[in-house]
Scaffold this motif. Structure first.
Motif, PDB file in Angstrom:
ATOM      1  N   TRP A   4       1.075  -1.417  -0.156  1.00 57.33           N
ATOM      2  CA  TRP A   4       0.069   0.000   0.036  1.00 57.33           C
ATOM      3  C   TRP A   4       1.159   1.264   0.020  1.00 57.33           C
ATOM      4  N   LYS A   5       0.934   1.817  -1.142  1.00 56.42           N
ATOM      5  CA  LYS A   5       1.731   2.978  -1.245  1.00 56.42           C
ATOM      6  C   LYS A   5       1.079   4.488  -2.078  1.00 56.42           C
ATOM      7  N   TYR A   6       1.701   5.468  -1.791  1.00 54.91           N
ATOM      8  CA  TYR A   6       1.410   6.604  -2.539  1.00 54.91           C
ATOM      9  C   TYR A   6       2.295   7.481  -3.200  1.00 54.91           C
ATOM     10  N   ALA A   7       2.141   7.960  -4.325  1.00 55.11           N
ATOM     11  CA  ALA A   7       3.361   9.068  -4.919  1.00 55.11           C
ATOM     12  C   ALA A   7       2.788  10.291  -5.259  1.00 55.11           C
ATOM     13  N   TYR A   8       3.349  11.279  -4.892  1.00 58.11           N
ATOM     14  CA  TYR A   8       3.098  12.778  -5.308  1.00 58.11           C
ATOM     15  C   TYR A   8       3.911  13.335  -6.465  1.00 58.11           C
ATOM     16  N   ASP A   9       3.294  13.626  -7.546  1.00 60.00           N
ATOM     17  CA  ASP A   9       4.171  14.172  -8.688  1.00 60.00           C
ATOM     18  C   ASP A   9       5.297  13.025  -9.060  1.00 60.00           C
ATOM     19  N   GLY A  10       4.895  11.823  -9.217  1.00 52.78           N
ATOM     20  CA  GLY A  10       5.858  10.771  -9.359  1.00 52.78           C
ATOM     21  C   GLY A  10       6.872  10.508  -8.519  1.00 52.78           C
ATOM     22  N   ARG A  11       6.786  11.217  -7.298  1.00 50.26           N
ATOM     23  CA  ARG A  11       7.808  10.576  -6.193  1.00 50.26           C
ATOM     24  C   ARG A  11       7.235   9.969  -5.125  1.00 50.26           C
ATOM     25  N   ASP A  12       7.818   8.905  -4.756  1.00 43.33           N
ATOM     26  CA  ASP A  12       7.100   8.072  -3.526  1.00 43.33           C
ATOM     27  C   ASP A  12       6.893   8.967  -2.502  1.00 43.33           C
ATOM     28  N   TYR A  13       5.748   9.022  -1.716  1.00 44.11           N
ATOM     29  CA  TYR A  13       5.313   9.880  -0.628  1.00 44.11           C
ATOM     30  C   TYR A  13       5.153   9.067   0.507  1.00 44.11           C
ATOM     31  N   ILE A  14       4.624   8.075   0.754  1.00 41.53           N
ATOM     32  CA  ILE A  14       4.374   7.340   1.808  1.00 41.53           C
ATOM     33  C   ILE A  14       3.760   6.020   1.604  1.00 41.53           C
ATOM     34  N   GLU A  15       3.967   5.006   2.632  1.00 43.51           N
ATOM     35  CA  GLU A  15       3.860   3.592   2.320  1.00 43.51           C
ATOM     36  C   GLU A  15       3.567   2.946   3.754  1.00 43.51           C
ATOM     37  N   ILE A  33       4.837   4.844   6.769  1.00 45.80           N
ATOM     38  CA  ILE A  33       6.201   5.096   6.658  1.00 45.80           C
ATOM     39  C   ILE A  33       6.175   6.315   5.599  1.00 45.80           C
ATOM     40  N   PRO A  34       6.708   7.750   6.213  1.00 46.10           N
ATOM     41  CA  PRO A  34       6.749   8.647   5.272  1.00 46.10           C
ATOM     42  C   PRO A  34       7.850   8.658   4.614  1.00 46.10           C
ATOM     43  N   LEU A  35       7.877   9.092   3.153  1.00 42.37           N
ATOM     44  CA  LEU A  35       9.171   8.782   2.027  1.00 42.37           C
ATOM     45  C   LEU A  35       9.432  10.222   1.997  1.00 42.37           C
ATOM     46  N   GLN A  36       8.845  11.372   2.286  1.00 40.45           N
ATOM     47  CA  GLN A  36       9.296  12.589   2.147  1.00 40.45           C
ATOM     48  C   GLN A  36       8.954  13.155   3.292  1.00 40.45           C
ATOM     49  N   PRO A  37       9.924  14.380   3.758  1.00 40.60           N
ATOM     50  CA  PRO A  37       9.519  15.273   5.102  1.00 40.60           C
ATOM     51  C   PRO A  37       7.931  15.543   5.247  1.00 40.60           C
ATOM     52  N   GLU A  38       7.488  15.959   4.006  1.00 44.11           N
ATOM     53  CA  GLU A  38       6.012  16.586   4.157  1.00 44.11           C
ATOM     54  C   GLU A  38       5.039  15.537   4.360  1.00 44.11           C
TER      55      GLU A  38
END
Length: 297
Positions: free
Chosen positions: A134-145, A154-159
């Motif tokens: 289960w994961k999400y991407a924002y503008d093509g960059r991994d965001y959270i999973e 697990i946050p994959l970007q600081p935001e």
């Protein structure tokens, strides 16, 4: 804003193992792809959802039509999905998904056109749960999973820490884990009752060879296999008893009828008379298929 997790939890559709004896160890998966765009171009839906059983798309929904519809052979299946209820469910999930996109844009302090994608699914083998994602991407960059072992987002970007705090405060962790490890496999088993004939089928490839000469010096031989399923296939060229190193190969996306195509190219001097043979190996074939080319063809 309502939590996004319970909504997406029920979106997951899962696929399970095959009944035939020779497919007992085969894994089956159900997955979903969600895409939201903040400023879609004219005529393009702002939100789309596609459901997959293994690699086969069986469901589509978009914000333009507001209707969930079956795809491919599932158009002929009755009783697997209540499509009116599914349409209402997807409409509700669309609202939450697009709200989340706005939240994420706020975390980045972004305006303009942005894309948010969610992919999620689970897998079973021998009727037992054996994995999920289960994961999400924002503008093509991994965001959270989601990590089912911890469990936690697990946050994959600081935001994405903002999203983690929000979702986990709303109690999504246990709900997400339970869905992926219990509800999702149960749903998969249910869908398999209707879907095994499509997922376990063996469609043999149609194979052809074409020849094309460039600038009178180089001849390109193309061995094309099409209309086969499942996807794994082997194609290679030989001359006599020796395998010939090929110049390139490729494969096409899954077609509307749920089959694949693949090809392998061989470049030789235009004066070369051959013969050359293309070998095709596929699970639907009792033995390899061999087609031979020579100058007279």
């Amino acid at each position: 804003m309502s939590t996004m997790v319970p909504v997406l939890l029920s979106l997951l559709l899962v696929v399970g193992p095959a009944v035939p004896q020779d497919t007992q160890n085969k894994p089956y998966s159900l997955s979903f792809l969600y895409t939201g765009v903040s400023r879609p171009k004219a005529g393009i839906p702002s939100f789309q959802a596609t459901g997959f059983l293994n690699d086969q798309a069986f469901l589509h929904y978009d914000s333009k039509s507001g209707t969930a519809e079956p795809l491919g052979p599932w158009k002929q299946v009755d009783g697997m999905v209540n499509w009116e209820d599914e349409s209402q469910l997807q409409q509700a999930r669309q609202d939450i998904f697009m709200e989340t996109l706005k939240d994420v844009m706020g975390y980045y302090r972004d305006r303009g056109n942005h894309t948010f994608k969610g992919t999620f699914g689970c897998e079973i083998r021998n009727d037992s749960y054996c994995g999920a994602f289960w994961k999400y991407a924002y503008d093509g960059r991994d965001y959270i999973e989601f990590n089912t072992e911890i469990p936690a987002w697990i946050p994959l970007q600081p935001e994405a820490l903002n999203t983690k705090v929000k979702w986990e405060t709303e109690g999504s962790v246990q709900a997400s884990k339970n869905y992926l490890e219990n509800e999702c496999p149960d749903m998969l088993r249910s869908y398999l009752q209707y879907s095994r004939p499509f997922l376990d089928r063996q469609d043999p490839p149609s194979v052809s060879i074409t020849s094309h000469v460039t600038l009178g010096l180089i001849r390109t031989l193309k061995c094309l296999a099409s209309n086969f399923y499942p996807q794994p296939i082997s194609l290679y060229w030989t001359q006599g008893d020796s395998v010939v190193e090929t110049d390139s190969w490729g494969e096409g996306p899954i077609s509307e009828n749920g089959t694949y195509q693949s090809w392998v190219l061989l470049k030789i001097l235009s004066l070369d008379k051959g013969p050359y043979s293309c070998h095709v190996q596929h699970s639907s074939l009792a033995q390899p298929l061999i087609l031979t080319w020579n100058e007279s063809q």
